[in-house]
Design a protein around this motif. Structure first.
Motif, mmCIF file in Angstrom:
data_model
loop_
_atom_site.group_PDB
_atom_site.id
_atom_site.type_symbol
_atom_site.label_atom_id
_atom_site.label_comp_id
_atom_site.label_asym_id
_atom_site.label_seq_id
_atom_site.Cartn_x
_atom_site.Cartn_y
_atom_site.Cartn_z
ATOM 1 N N SER A 323 -29.587 29.322 12.214
ATOM 2 C CA SER A 323 -29.470 28.217 11.443
ATOM 3 C C SER A 323 -28.205 27.587 12.213
ATOM 4 O O SER A 323 -28.233 26.613 13.148
ATOM 5 C CB SER A 323 -28.900 28.580 9.801
ATOM 6 N N ALA A 324 -27.316 28.094 12.529
ATOM 7 C CA ALA A 324 -26.346 27.961 14.141
ATOM 8 C C ALA A 324 -26.930 27.056 14.877
ATOM 9 O O ALA A 324 -26.865 25.963 15.294
ATOM 10 C CB ALA A 324 -25.229 28.438 14.371
ATOM 11 N N ALA A 325 -28.175 27.707 15.731
ATOM 12 C CA ALA A 325 -28.619 27.232 16.673
ATOM 13 C C ALA A 325 -29.272 25.839 16.635
ATOM 14 O O ALA A 325 -29.700 25.159 17.555
ATOM 15 C CB ALA A 325 -29.483 28.609 17.272
ATOM 16 N N ALA A 326 -30.766 25.581 15.414
ATOM 17 C CA ALA A 326 -31.195 24.575 14.668
ATOM 18 C C ALA A 326 -30.369 23.891 14.672
ATOM 19 O O ALA A 326 -31.081 22.666 15.071
ATOM 20 C CB ALA A 326 -31.671 25.181 13.334
ATOM 21 N N THR A 327 -28.672 23.820 13.942
ATOM 22 C CA THR A 327 -27.773 23.123 14.258
ATOM 23 C C THR A 327 -28.261 22.085 15.073
ATOM 24 O O THR A 327 -27.408 20.842 15.517
ATOM 25 C CB THR A 327 -26.505 22.872 13.482
ATOM 26 N N LEU A 328 -27.716 23.042 16.622
ATOM 27 C CA LEU A 328 -26.857 22.591 17.703
ATOM 28 C C LEU A 328 -28.301 21.275 18.051
ATOM 29 O O LEU A 328 -28.644 21.026 19.421
ATOM 30 C CB LEU A 328 -27.268 24.094 18.351
ATOM 31 N N SER A 329 -29.335 21.976 17.928
ATOM 32 C CA SER A 329 -30.771 21.766 18.166
ATOM 33 C C SER A 329 -31.097 20.307 17.985
ATOM 34 O O SER A 329 -31.455 18.951 18.953
ATOM 35 C CB SER A 329 -32.461 22.386 17.691
ATOM 36 N N GLU A 330 -30.795 20.066 16.473
ATOM 37 C CA GLU A 330 -30.644 19.083 16.308
ATOM 38 C C GLU A 330 -29.460 17.826 16.749
ATOM 39 O O GLU A 330 -29.669 16.518 16.963
ATOM 40 C CB GLU A 330 -30.262 18.951 14.537
ATOM 41 N N VAL A 331 -28.364 18.018 17.432
ATOM 42 C CA VAL A 331 -27.288 17.794 17.195
ATOM 43 C C VAL A 331 -27.873 17.532 19.139
ATOM 44 O O VAL A 331 -26.991 16.605 19.527
ATOM 45 C CB VAL A 331 -26.176 18.144 16.657
ATOM 46 N N THR A 332 -27.891 18.305 19.659
ATOM 47 C CA THR A 332 -28.479 17.917 21.702
ATOM 48 C C THR A 332 -26.855 18.069 21.758
ATOM 49 O O THR A 332 -25.986 18.099 21.271
ATOM 50 C CB THR A 332 -28.887 16.440 21.237
ATOM 51 N N ARG A 333 -27.091 18.027 23.985
ATOM 52 C CA ARG A 333 -26.278 17.740 23.913
ATOM 53 C C ARG A 333 -25.449 16.247 23.996
ATOM 54 O O ARG A 333 -24.851 17.182 24.761
ATOM 55 C CB ARG A 333 -26.625 18.360 25.672
ATOM 56 N N PHE A 334 -26.223 16.089 23.248
ATOM 57 C CA PHE A 334 -24.949 14.237 23.229
ATOM 58 C C PHE A 334 -24.947 13.827 22.194
ATOM 59 O O PHE A 334 -25.637 13.423 21.503
ATOM 60 C CB PHE A 334 -26.648 13.495 24.698
ATOM 61 N N PRO A 335 -23.826 14.929 21.282
ATOM 62 C CA PRO A 335 -23.576 14.158 19.709
ATOM 63 C C PRO A 335 -23.337 12.736 19.795
ATOM 64 O O PRO A 335 -22.908 11.682 20.657
ATOM 65 C CB PRO A 335 -23.037 14.679 19.848
ATOM 66 N N ARG A 336 -24.397 11.906 18.129
ATOM 67 C CA ARG A 336 -24.370 10.505 18.627
ATOM 68 C C ARG A 336 -22.079 10.022 17.949
ATOM 69 O O ARG A 336 -22.255 9.125 19.105
ATOM 70 C CB ARG A 336 -24.921 9.736 17.166
ATOM 71 N N ASN A 337 -22.241 10.920 17.281
ATOM 72 C CA ASN A 337 -20.755 10.770 17.014
ATOM 73 C C ASN A 337 -19.622 11.917 16.910
ATOM 74 O O ASN A 337 -20.055 12.858 17.080
ATOM 75 C CB ASN A 337 -20.760 9.007 16.162
ATOM 76 N N ALA A 338 -18.336 11.663 16.866
ATOM 77 C CA ALA A 338 -17.724 13.001 16.271
ATOM 78 C C ALA A 338 -18.321 13.597 15.309
ATOM 79 O O ALA A 338 -17.649 14.767 15.138
ATOM 80 C CB ALA A 338 -16.084 12.331 15.845
ATOM 81 N N GLU A 339 -18.104 12.675 13.770
ATOM 82 C CA GLU A 339 -18.972 13.347 13.161
ATOM 83 C C GLU A 339 -20.451 14.681 13.415
ATOM 84 O O GLU A 339 -19.697 16.313 12.588
ATOM 85 C CB GLU A 339 -19.238 13.352 11.844
#
Length: 420
Positions: A323-339
């Motif tokens: 689940s955590a890995a899937a979340t990182l896939s969604e956030v990507t290496r380039f998170p849109r913002n701090a949230e």
């Protein structure tokens, strides 16, 4: 210094899909399984196994597609590391910093740095770790410096003009993988006291790697001391690392995902070995036999109950990792913002804390399941607990739970550093 690919470059496998990577990880894990006990007891650098890892193609699975890599997801990376760690978590830990540095280069590397180092990685070059230090107030209280220095052509030179170089001086510890790496990523403070990451040729003059790693677990990582004595550094291989933590980032989360996969692998490996011992070697407790409850250890009702509880915890740890890995896939290496960055960090923190607790518990309760005979040193079953406890000690779970609780209770974003 040059970025010449490693000697195994011509034999490096090409992995282009998730299926390729997971298949390669399973094959590699199977190939090193028989030597796990020997490596644990020896505590020496596993050069043949690391050469096979370098040639497996697994080191390149997160290299960006723009630079010829397959750019596989954190989900694949987590499964690759978990698969190897279930067999030998020390070897699974060796490329942890490698994958971190690939991420740093992907986000903050200059085009020439990316071309040069990613080409090496795809050719089988491994990036070793030179980040932590001893002797300060904490492991990130850095004394290592990267300074500008002038030089002049000396006697016997070609008479060229004066120039400048970068010189690296310092002493690092917990240098996992550095001793057998092609490049070492070294954190230092520059002339302006800014944090930088310098990639240093392992064979450069002034680089000394010691095998002074004498610990109870994770022995084959050989994560000892690296000394850098006036090491000349190519200015083209220096990344302004401070910049990474002045914006929303996922380096800490992605790095901790690998550590999570290691703990989940340890838990799974301990459970696997507990089952094997209980079903093939252990005897039932005499009370169970006399009372007619069990004629085999695997039939003991208390053993069944405890094994079922531990198996459920391992399954939960595996699910949290995925689940955590899937979340990182969604956030990507380039998170849109701090949230968004916080969302990734908290997901991994939950998984890492639970995995660490689970690995230590399963590795300890293995002996409650298997009985006194499992403590015989010839089986080396204590390595599971020693590995779990040693690995978890570098990253206290209490701080993970603290940040998770503060985020969920008080909407407090977690700190923006490289370990969360």
């Amino acid at each position: 210094m040059t970025g010449t690919p490693t000697a195994t470059a011509a034999r490096v496998a090409v992995l282009s899909s998730a299926e390729d990577a997971i298949t390669a990880a399973r094959a590699y894990a199977a190939s090193i399984a028989d030597g796990a006990i020997t490596r644990d007891r020896a505590g020496t650098v596993p050069y043949p196994e690391l050469a096979a890892l370098d040639a497996s193609g697994l080191l390149g699975i997160t290299v960006p597609a723009a630079h010829g890599g397959p750019e596989l997801s954190p989900v694949v990376l987590a499964e690759v590391i978990r698969t190897i760690a279930a067999v030998d978590p020390a070897i699974a830990q060796i490329p942890q910093a490698h994958f971190l540095f690939v991420d740093v280069l992907a986000v903050h590397g200059r085009p020439e740095q990316q071309r040069r180092l990613f080409a090496d990685v795809l050719a089988g070059a491994r990036l070793g770790n030179g980040v932590a230090e001893r002797g300060g107030k904490h492991a990130q209280d850095l004394k290592t410096r990267l300074r500008s220095a002038s030089w002049n052509a000396g006697p016997g030179s070609d008479g060229g003009p004066p120039g400048s170089a970068l010189l690296l001086d310092g002493r690092k510890y917990y240098c996992t993988g550095a001793i057998s790496a092609r490049w070492i990523g070294v954190t230092a403070l520059d002339d302006d006291d800014r944090l930088v990451l310098a990639f240093v040729d392992r064979g450069a003059p002034g680089v000394t790697i010691d095998e002074d790693w004498d610990v109870m677990g994770q022995r084959a990582t050989v994560s000892g001391t690296a000394t850098f004595d006036h090491v000349q550094v190519d200015p083209g291989l220096v990344v302004p690392y401070a910049d990474a933590f002045e914006v929303p980032q996922q380096f800490g989360a992605r790095s901790q995902l690998v550590h999570t996969a290691i703990q989940v692998g340890i838990a799974g490996g301990a459970l696997r070995d507990a089952r094997a011992f209980v079903t093939t070697k252990a005897r039932p407790f005499f009370e169970a036999t006399r009372s007619g409850w069990a004629d085999a250890a695997a039939s003991d009702p208390h053993t069944i109950h405890r094994f079922g509880r531990l198996a459920t915890q391992v399954a939960a740890a595996e699910a949290l990792l995925a689940s955590a890995a899937a979340t990182l896939s969604e956030v990507t290496r380039f998170p849109r913002n701090a949230e968004e960055a916080a969302r990734g960090s908290i997901a991994v923190a939950e998984a890492k804390a639970f995995a660490s607790d689970t690995a230590v518990e399963v590795a300890s309760d293995l002996f409650a399941l298997a009985g006194a005979s499992a403590a015989d040193e010839r089986y080396d079953l204590s390595r599971h607990w020693r590995n779990a406890r040693t690995h978890a000690s570098h990253d206290p779970v209490d701080w993970k739970y603290h940040h998770v609780g503060n985020y969920l209770l008080n909407d407090a974003l977690p700190p923006n550093h490289g370990q969360l």
